[in-house]
Structures are given as structure tokens and as C-alpha cells.
Write a protein that holds these residues in place. Structure first.
Motif, PDB file in Angstrom:
ATOM      1  N   GLU A 189      10.498  -5.946   7.561  1.00  0.00           N
ATOM      2  CA  GLU A 189      11.444  -5.676   6.486  1.00  0.00           C
ATOM      3  C   GLU A 189      12.383  -6.859   6.280  1.00  0.00           C
ATOM      4  O   GLU A 189      12.742  -7.555   7.223  1.00  0.00           O
ATOM      5  CB  GLU A 189      12.252  -4.415   6.837  1.00  0.00           C
ATOM      6  CG  GLU A 189      13.069  -3.853   5.709  1.00  0.00           C
ATOM      7  CD  GLU A 189      13.697  -2.520   6.071  1.00  0.00           C
ATOM      8  OE1 GLU A 189      14.120  -1.798   5.143  1.00  0.00           O
ATOM      9  OE2 GLU A 189      13.783  -2.195   7.267  1.00  0.00           O
ATOM     10  N   LYS A 229      -3.606  -2.515  -1.541  1.00  0.00           N
ATOM     11  CA  LYS A 229      -2.569  -1.637  -0.989  1.00  0.00           C
ATOM     12  C   LYS A 229      -3.207  -0.485  -0.215  1.00  0.00           C
ATOM     13  O   LYS A 229      -4.194   0.096  -0.685  1.00  0.00           O
ATOM     14  CB  LYS A 229      -1.704  -1.071  -2.124  1.00  0.00           C
ATOM     15  CG  LYS A 229      -0.960  -2.119  -2.921  1.00  0.00           C
ATOM     16  CD  LYS A 229      -0.356  -1.499  -4.165  1.00  0.00           C
ATOM     17  CE  LYS A 229       0.218  -2.570  -5.076  1.00  0.00           C
ATOM     18  NZ  LYS A 229       0.614  -2.037  -6.396  1.00  0.00           N
ATOM     19  N   TYR A 250       2.885  -5.546   4.065  1.00  0.00           N
ATOM     20  CA  TYR A 250       4.064  -6.389   3.837  1.00  0.00           C
ATOM     21  C   TYR A 250       4.012  -7.646   4.707  1.00  0.00           C
ATOM     22  O   TYR A 250       4.225  -8.768   4.229  1.00  0.00           O
ATOM     23  CB  TYR A 250       5.331  -5.578   4.116  1.00  0.00           C
ATOM     24  CG  TYR A 250       6.588  -6.409   4.198  1.00  0.00           C
ATOM     25  CD1 TYR A 250       7.303  -6.750   3.048  1.00  0.00           C
ATOM     26  CD2 TYR A 250       7.067  -6.864   5.428  1.00  0.00           C
ATOM     27  CE1 TYR A 250       8.450  -7.520   3.121  1.00  0.00           C
ATOM     28  CE2 TYR A 250       8.221  -7.630   5.506  1.00  0.00           C
ATOM     29  CZ  TYR A 250       8.905  -7.957   4.357  1.00  0.00           C
ATOM     30  OH  TYR A 250      10.039  -8.735   4.440  1.00  0.00           O
ATOM     31  N   ASP A 305       3.482  -6.348  -4.137  1.00  0.00           N
ATOM     32  CA  ASP A 305       4.238  -5.443  -5.003  1.00  0.00           C
ATOM     33  C   ASP A 305       5.466  -4.946  -4.239  1.00  0.00           C
ATOM     34  O   ASP A 305       5.414  -3.939  -3.525  1.00  0.00           O
ATOM     35  CB  ASP A 305       3.342  -4.264  -5.405  1.00  0.00           C
ATOM     36  CG  ASP A 305       3.959  -3.419  -6.510  1.00  0.00           C
ATOM     37  OD1 ASP A 305       5.194  -3.442  -6.651  1.00  0.00           O
ATOM     38  OD2 ASP A 305       3.202  -2.732  -7.222  1.00  0.00           O
ATOM     39  N   GLU A 306       6.567  -5.671  -4.385  1.00  0.00           N
ATOM     40  CA  GLU A 306       7.780  -5.358  -3.633  1.00  0.00           C
ATOM     41  C   GLU A 306       8.318  -3.972  -3.986  1.00  0.00           C
ATOM     42  O   GLU A 306       8.768  -3.220  -3.107  1.00  0.00           O
ATOM     43  CB  GLU A 306       8.844  -6.428  -3.931  1.00  0.00           C
ATOM     44  CG  GLU A 306      10.072  -6.324  -3.063  1.00  0.00           C
ATOM     45  CD  GLU A 306      11.026  -7.494  -3.285  1.00  0.00           C
ATOM     46  OE1 GLU A 306      12.126  -7.448  -2.713  1.00  0.00           O
ATOM     47  OE2 GLU A 306      10.662  -8.431  -4.019  1.00  0.00           O
ATOM     48  N   GLN A 307       8.248  -3.624  -5.271  1.00  0.00           N
ATOM     49  CA  GLN A 307       8.748  -2.322  -5.706  1.00  0.00           C
ATOM     50  C   GLN A 307       7.917  -1.195  -5.102  1.00  0.00           C
ATOM     51  O   GLN A 307       8.449  -0.184  -4.639  1.00  0.00           O
ATOM     52  CB  GLN A 307       8.702  -2.236  -7.243  1.00  0.00           C
ATOM     53  CG  GLN A 307       9.313  -0.967  -7.825  1.00  0.00           C
ATOM     54  CD  GLN A 307      10.809  -0.883  -7.583  1.00  0.00           C
ATOM     55  OE1 GLN A 307      11.467  -1.904  -7.391  1.00  0.00           O
ATOM     56  NE2 GLN A 307      11.359   0.329  -7.588  1.00  0.00           N
ATOM     57  N   TRP A 308       6.586  -1.394  -5.060  1.00  0.00           N
ATOM     58  CA  TRP A 308       5.700  -0.378  -4.475  1.00  0.00           C
ATOM     59  C   TRP A 308       5.989  -0.204  -2.988  1.00  0.00           C
ATOM     60  O   TRP A 308       6.003   0.925  -2.477  1.00  0.00           O
ATOM     61  CB  TRP A 308       4.236  -0.775  -4.686  1.00  0.00           C
ATOM     62  CG  TRP A 308       3.272   0.175  -4.030  1.00  0.00           C
ATOM     63  CD1 TRP A 308       2.782   1.337  -4.547  1.00  0.00           C
ATOM     64  CD2 TRP A 308       2.701   0.032  -2.719  1.00  0.00           C
ATOM     65  NE1 TRP A 308       1.938   1.942  -3.648  1.00  0.00           N
ATOM     66  CE2 TRP A 308       1.874   1.168  -2.523  1.00  0.00           C
ATOM     67  CE3 TRP A 308       2.803  -0.918  -1.712  1.00  0.00           C
ATOM     68  CZ2 TRP A 308       1.153   1.352  -1.339  1.00  0.00           C
ATOM     69  CZ3 TRP A 308       2.095  -0.725  -0.537  1.00  0.00           C
ATOM     70  CH2 TRP A 308       1.277   0.387  -0.354  1.00  0.00           C
ATOM     71  N   LYS A 326       8.816  -0.708  -1.400  1.00  0.00           N
ATOM     72  CA  LYS A 326      10.083   0.005  -1.215  1.00  0.00           C
ATOM     73  C   LYS A 326       9.925   1.485  -1.547  1.00  0.00           C
ATOM     74  O   LYS A 326      10.355   2.354  -0.781  1.00  0.00           O
ATOM     75  CB  LYS A 326      11.167  -0.610  -2.098  1.00  0.00           C
ATOM     76  CG  LYS A 326      12.540   0.019  -1.883  1.00  0.00           C
ATOM     77  CD  LYS A 326      13.593  -0.591  -2.773  1.00  0.00           C
ATOM     78  CE  LYS A 326      14.971  -0.019  -2.468  1.00  0.00           C
ATOM     79  NZ  LYS A 326      15.024   1.448  -2.416  1.00  0.00           N
ATOM     80  N   GLU A 327       9.287   1.776  -2.685  1.00  0.00           N
ATOM     81  CA  GLU A 327       9.145   3.173  -3.100  1.00  0.00           C
ATOM     82  C   GLU A 327       8.265   3.954  -2.131  1.00  0.00           C
ATOM     83  O   GLU A 327       8.559   5.110  -1.790  1.00  0.00           O
ATOM     84  CB  GLU A 327       8.571   3.235  -4.518  1.00  0.00           C
ATOM     85  CG  GLU A 327       9.548   2.765  -5.591  1.00  0.00           C
ATOM     86  CD  GLU A 327       8.930   2.730  -6.982  1.00  0.00           C
ATOM     87  OE1 GLU A 327       7.703   2.997  -7.090  1.00  0.00           O
ATOM     88  OE2 GLU A 327       9.652   2.439  -7.946  1.00  0.00           O
ATOM     89  N   SER A 328       7.171   3.322  -1.675  1.00  0.00           N
ATOM     90  CA  SER A 328       6.256   4.003  -0.754  1.00  0.00           C
ATOM     91  C   SER A 328       6.932   4.263   0.594  1.00  0.00           C
ATOM     92  O   SER A 328       6.791   5.343   1.174  1.00  0.00           O
ATOM     93  CB  SER A 328       4.988   3.170  -0.551  1.00  0.00           C
ATOM     94  OG  SER A 328       4.295   3.004  -1.765  1.00  0.00           O
ATOM     95  N   ASP A 377      10.131   4.597   1.081  1.00  0.00           N
ATOM     96  CA  ASP A 377      11.143   5.636   0.861  1.00  0.00           C
ATOM     97  C   ASP A 377      10.503   7.017   0.819  1.00  0.00           C
ATOM     98  O   ASP A 377      11.024   7.979   1.406  1.00  0.00           O
ATOM     99  CB  ASP A 377      11.907   5.372  -0.440  1.00  0.00           C
ATOM    100  CG  ASP A 377      12.858   4.180  -0.330  1.00  0.00           C
ATOM    101  OD1 ASP A 377      13.101   3.722   0.808  1.00  0.00           O
ATOM    102  OD2 ASP A 377      13.319   3.701  -1.389  1.00  0.00           O
TER     103      ASP A 377
END
Length: 627
Positions: free
Chosen positions: A207, A540, A563, A574-577, A579-581, A583
Motif C-alpha cells: 500500500e 486483475k 498491486y 487500475d488504482e481506483q479498482w 482501492k474500491e476492491s 474497501d
């Protein structure tokens, strides 16, 4: 009888002839396998020769003549292999010089076996390390050697304010770094500094959270930055310099930090060896000895679980399975508990800690991760187990482990005293708690990437293996274990070892994940395959939020690998993916731990895997007998 034995000899000689014929157009790797088969047949023939020597001496003599011809042919074959090996390594000796008076050993061991016995290749690597490595590993860090550094050692028992005092200093300066043994501890300090007005970035193997205008970093020790200058650095749990697996990370930063002021937090028994490292660097040293802030009381009454559990307790076990089972029993008695163990995602662990800190959960059930400085409002620590599996064997807790874990009882400012107890081996455990620690007498170092990759010959496995066998020139410095990295290299398919660069392989074997999890190993190999294909982005990992707890934890760790590979190999992700995954998975795992009563939680009788509600029997699907 002799005729039957003779037929076996003749058959083996025919097989040997076929094997020699196969060598004509085969590559060296195949010839080495054929050579072994030839040696097996020769051994078989020689064993039979011993039997017929007296019963049929004429056959013995005839066979001996044929054997002499085969052995001469074998020696010629070995010469061809030797020349092929000599092209890969800077071998100066000729084949004739090498096998002089060693023909019998050659026939018994083969060319590779003889090379290994004579340490021919090993000596080449050791000669390189002898020439390239300085006498002391401190001299591998020229930036650190170019400045005068000041070390402040903060030592004392647990709960004596070592880290607390160091962090006060860290917040006072312009640019600083905190180095943690665990990502959860790095996260805790990251949140603390930001909450108290010191912008801080988080950096771990899994992270990275960048905070605007931040000049401070909180990171796991393996991520320490040795290239940039820092005003102050804090190194936590520095007694781990003596850990044979990870100790190299602590030794590396003590020797190599490019910083003006370095605060070392450690147990008392580590002070002499750390002083020795600092003295070797010719740096300034100050030592602050702290006393425990709250007294630690050993309870005389026997602890009975779960009857004697009370609010503020930390109940310690040493596996994820047992954490869940203890929490399950507590829930049946309407006792709410937070759970902490290694596989939990950081955000889930943070939420579990928060529930305990706020008093919503009365107790915490944890593995020994709690012993690494986590700041929790614990009144009493109770050992429900006194043995742990350390990756190799089931063993009793060490003196230092007992002190680290039980010492967490009695948080300053909340409880005036801390209490400790154990369900068994009380006398032994409390003896370890009060016993003076044995002085640490050795530290460990790891290989430097530049040194390993600068070698112009050999595979990564050979380079690391021979680096390990090259003895340190400093008596108190040892080489770390490299078992996990070498095991990963064993799993690497030959076509990937051939096609990937050594730099790519080296990076891959140091990507952090649980090397014992087959699903994660498969993903690691898959991503290496994608690097080999020069894919623009890694695929992914898929996951299902309806999966059971164990599958959700594995899914989270797969995202960690996605990551880590992307960051290590500088590949777009995919940084957004991510983070969302993370979370989503963290929230789902936290929901299971918090809202599920955990009653009737069950594990497979054979493999200890978590059983979902669909598993009616006491075995998981994998362990059920196949029809």
C-alpha cells in the motif's frame, strides 16, 4: 546363476550403447540426465561383477575389457560437458587438470557431482565476493559514511515509552521517517502523525498513501529509503536485528541510513550488539534507559476460559483458526470481541482495533501480532496457548516473545496496573517473564541487489546460494535465511528462467506474500508469465463478495500481489479498482467478524479449512472422499 547375471550385464551394456547414441544430437541439459542413467547402469554392472568374479572369472575378465571401453567413452562425454560448463563460468583449469587422479570419482559422481565436490563453481563465486564485498558491510553504504550521524538508543521493557518519546522528536523536525516491523504498526503511526498535524505518507509493500505537503514517511522497514537525506529517522523493534529471516532489514538501515539523527527503539538485550554496529560506523551514540510506566502484576489465581474473561482482556492464541474459535465461544457467552491475526486486511484490523479501543467490543482475541508495539487499551493479557508454530516446528514461546506479548498489559493513562495470566505452564511462563534476557550476540545481513546482479555469470539461484555460503568477515555478522526466495526460484519454470532478465526475477522473488499459499503462488507465476509476454497491464484477480471468510482474505491478498507486481515492474494499474476492491473486501470481512455471531463456526477435521454453512459434513469439499 552366472549366466543369468551375465545376461543382466549384457542388457545394461546394450542400454548404455543406446544412451551414448542419444547423446549425439542432445543439448547439454539432456546429456546430463543421460549421463546419470549411464552411471546407474555402470554401478549395476560393477555390483554384479563382484558376484561373478569368483564363480565365472572368464566372464569377469571379458566384462572388464568392455567396461574399460565404456568408461573411456564416459570420460570423453564428461569432457564435452565440462567444456560446455566452462563457457558459462570463468573456469581457468583444463579438463585434464581437473580430473587428474579423479577418474573413479568421476564415474561415481558424474561431472556435475565432481564439480560440486571439488567446489569448483563455488570457489568462483566466493572469489568474486571476496573481491567485490568490503571487509565490513558498512562500507556498502557510501552516503551514510559521508556524514556524521548521531544515534539515540531508547531501551527498556514494553510499555516504557520508547517509541512514544522517539515520535515526539520525529514531529519536531522538517523531514523524517518512521520504520516499522509490521504494516499495521506503520499504519498506526501514519494515522497518529497526520491526526496530530504532521503530514505523513504511508509506504508498505502492499500500500502507498501519499499525503499532500508531506515530508514524513511511515513505512515498513524493508521499504526504508537509504538514498535521500533525513533529519530524523525512528527504527522500531530493533532487537529484530537478530532475526535470521528478517534481521538483515534492521542491520541494513542501521548501517546505511543517510540521516543526521537516528532513534533506535529496542529491548535491553539488544543494546550491546547495536552499540557494536554503531561503533564500527564511527558514529555518535547516546543511550536512554526507560522504566515501565505501569507495574505488571502476575495473577496467582488460575484462569478458566471463558468464565474468567473480563472487559479489557487480550486473549492470545497463535493461529487464525484459534482466534476465530475463541471468538465463537465468547459470542455464545454474549461477550463481544475484536479479532487480530495476520491475514486480516489492514483496514479491517484497524476497524477491529477501533471497536476495542472505543469499548464497543469488551475484549480482543489476537495472535502474537499484538506483541509488536500495537497501541491498545489492554488491562490484562492472558495466554490461552503457550506454544506456537514458527514455520518449521511447534515450539514453546521464547523469553523475549513472552515479554513482548504479556508486556502489553496496562496502558499508561488508562490503567494504573497491568495484569497477566496463562491457562497452562504458568510457572514456566512467569519465569520467562521475569528472567533476564540473554544478550544478543549476532546480527544478520541480506544480499544487496546491485552486488547480486553485477555478477556476470551464474543463475540468480546460484548467486544467492553461494552468497549465503560466503562467510562474513565480521565475526558477529551472519547471513539471513533465503529459504523462501530459493523455494520460489525452484518453482520457476525453465522457459521463464531463460526468457526473463535476472533483474526481473530478482524483483519478483522479493515481492511480499504468503509463500505457503498455493493460490498466491499460482498468481505469482501467472504474473511472471504476463511479464514474459510483455503485457501492458496485469490481469486483475477476480473475487466474489459472497465467498466465505477465508476466500475473502485470499482475494484481498491477491489484490496485494496485483498491486505489488504493478509497482515493482512499473506497469500501469487500475488504482481506483484497487482501492474500491480493497474497501469492498475489507468491509465484507469486517461485517462477518462484527455482525456474524460466529456461533457454530466449524473447521475441516482433516485440513483445518473454514467450513461454510453449505458444508453439512465435518470435511471440506477438497477432503471429501471422491466417488
Amino acid at each position: 546363476m552366472s549366466a543369468k547375471q551375465q545376461r543382466k550385464i549384457e542388457q545394461s551394456m546394450i542400454e548404455i550403447k543406446h544412451l551414448f547414441d542419444k547423446c549425439k544430437d542432445a543439448p547439454d541439459d539432456e546429456i546430463l540426465e543421460i549421463e546419470q542413467e549411464i552411471r546407474e547402469h555402470l554401478e549395476k554392472i560393477n555390483n554384479i561383477q563382484l558376484i561373478i568374479k569368483k564363480s565365472a572369472p572368464h566372464l569377469f575378465r571379458e566384462n572388464k575389457e568392455s567396461l574399460n571401453l565404456i568408461e573411456k567413452k564416459f570420460i570423453v562425454l564428461s569432457e564435452s560437458l565440462f567444456k560446455g560448463i566452462a563457457k558459462k563460468y570463468p573456469i581457468k583449469i583444463t579438463y585434464d587438470e581437473f580430473i587428474n587422479n579423479k577418474e573413479n570419482q568421476l564415474l561415481r559422481l558424474g561431472i556435475l557431482g565432481l564439480i560440486h565436490k571439488e567446489k569448483l563453481i563455488e570457489s568462483l563465486f566466493h572469489k568474486f565476493f571476496e573481491n567485490q564485498l568490503p571487509h565490513h558491510p558498512k562500507d556498502e553504504h557510501p552516503l551514510a559514511r559521508s556524514i556524521s550521524r548521531k544515534f539515540i538508543i531508547h531501551t527498556g521493557p514494553t510499555n516504557s515509552g520508547k517509541t512514544f518519546n522517539s515520535l515526539i522528536r520525529l514531529k519536531e523536525i522538517q523531514k523524517g521517517m518512521y520504520l516499522a516491523p509490521l504494516r499495521l504498526l506503520a499504519l498506526e503511526v501514519f494515522e497518529k502523525l497526520n491526526l496530530e498535524g504532521t503530514p505523513c505518507t504511508l509506504l508498505t509493500g502492499d500500500e502507498e498513501i501519499e499525503v499532500p505537503f508531506s515530508n514524513h514517511i511511515s513505512c515498513t522497514i524493508e521499504k526504508a529509503d537509504l538514498k535521500n537525506f533525513y533529519d530524523v529517522v525512528v527504527i522500531d523493534e530493533s532487537q529484530l536485528v537478530s532475526d535470521s529471516s528478517r534481521g538483515g532489514a534492521w542491520t541494513r538501515v542501521i548501517l546505511g541510513l543517510y540521516a543526521k539523527e537516528i532513534h533506535i527503539c529496542c529491548s535491553l538485550n539488544a543494546v550491546p550488539i547495536i552499540k557494536k554496529l554503531i561503533k564500527d560506523c564511527n558514529d555518535e551514540l547516546e543511550i536512554n534507559i526507560n522504566e515501565r510506566k505501569t507495574p505488571l502484576i502476575i495473577e496467582e489465581d488460575n484462569f478458566k476460559f471463558p468464565k474468567d474473561v473480563r472487559a479489557g482482556d487480550a486473549l492470545i492464541v497463535f493461529s487464525r483458526k484459534n482466534v476465530l474459535q475463541v471468538a465463537s465461544v465468547l459470542s455464545e457467552y454474549n461477550i463481544k470481541s475484536s479479532m487480530i491475526y495476520g491475514n486480516l486486511p489492514p483496514d479491517t484490523r484497524r476497524k477491529q482495533v477501533e471497536l476495542f479501543t472505543l469499548g464497543e467490543n469488551e475484549v480482543v482475541v489476537s495472535t502474537d501480532a499484538i506483541g509488536m508495539g500495537l497501541n491498545l487499551p489492554i488491562k490484562r493479557v492472558v495466554l490461552l496457548e503457550t506454544e506456537k508454530f514458527d514455520g518449521n516446528e511447534e515450539r514453546s514461546l521464547s523469553d523475549q516473545e513472552v515479554k513482548q506479548i504479556l508486556g502489553r498489559a496496562g496502558r499508561k493513562g488508562l490503567y494504573p496496573k497491568g495484569y497477566v495470566n496463562s491457562v497452562k505452564d504458568k510457572e514456566l511462563i512467569f519465569e520467562k517473564l521475569t528472567k533476564k534476557d540473554e544478550e544478543i550476540r549476532k546480527v544478520y545481513i541480506g544480499p544487496l541487489e546491485n552486488t547480486i546482479l553485477s555478477l556476470s555469470f551464474g543463475t540468480i539461484k546460484e548467486k544467492l546460494s553461494y552468497w549465503k555460503t560466503f562467510n562474513s568477515k565480521v565475526p558477529y555478522i551472519r547471513k539471513i535465511e533465503l529459504a523462501e526466495q530459493l523455494e520460489l526460484l525452484e518453482l520457476l519454470p525453465k522457459h521463464l528462467e531463460k526468457n526473463l532478465t535476472q533483474e526481473q526475477i530478482y524483483r519478483a522473488i522479493y515481492i511480499p506474500f504468503d509463500y505457503n499459499d498455493e493460490k498466491l503462488i499460482s498468481l505469482w507465476l501467472k504474473y511472471l508469465g504476463e511479464i514474459n509476454k510483455s503485457n501492458d497491464e496485469f490481469e486483475k484477480p477476480l473475487f466474489n463478495l459472497k465467498s466465505d471468510l477465508e476466500e475473502l482474505e485470499t482475494a484481498y491478498r491477491k489484490i496485494d500481489i496485483y498491486y505489488s507486481f504493478s509497482k515493482s515492474f512499473n506497469i500501469t494499474y487500475d488504482e481506483q479498482w484497487v482501492k474500491e476492491s480493497r474497501d469492498l473486501l475489507s468491509a465484507q470481512i469486517h461485517s462477518i467478524l462484527r455482525e456474524q455471531t460466529l456461533k457454530n463456526i466449524r473447521f475441516c477435521l482433516k485440513c483445518n479449512k473454514y467450513l461454510s454453512e453449505e458444508n453439512i459434513l465435518e470435511l471440506c469439499d477438497d477432503c471429501l472422499p471422491k466417488k
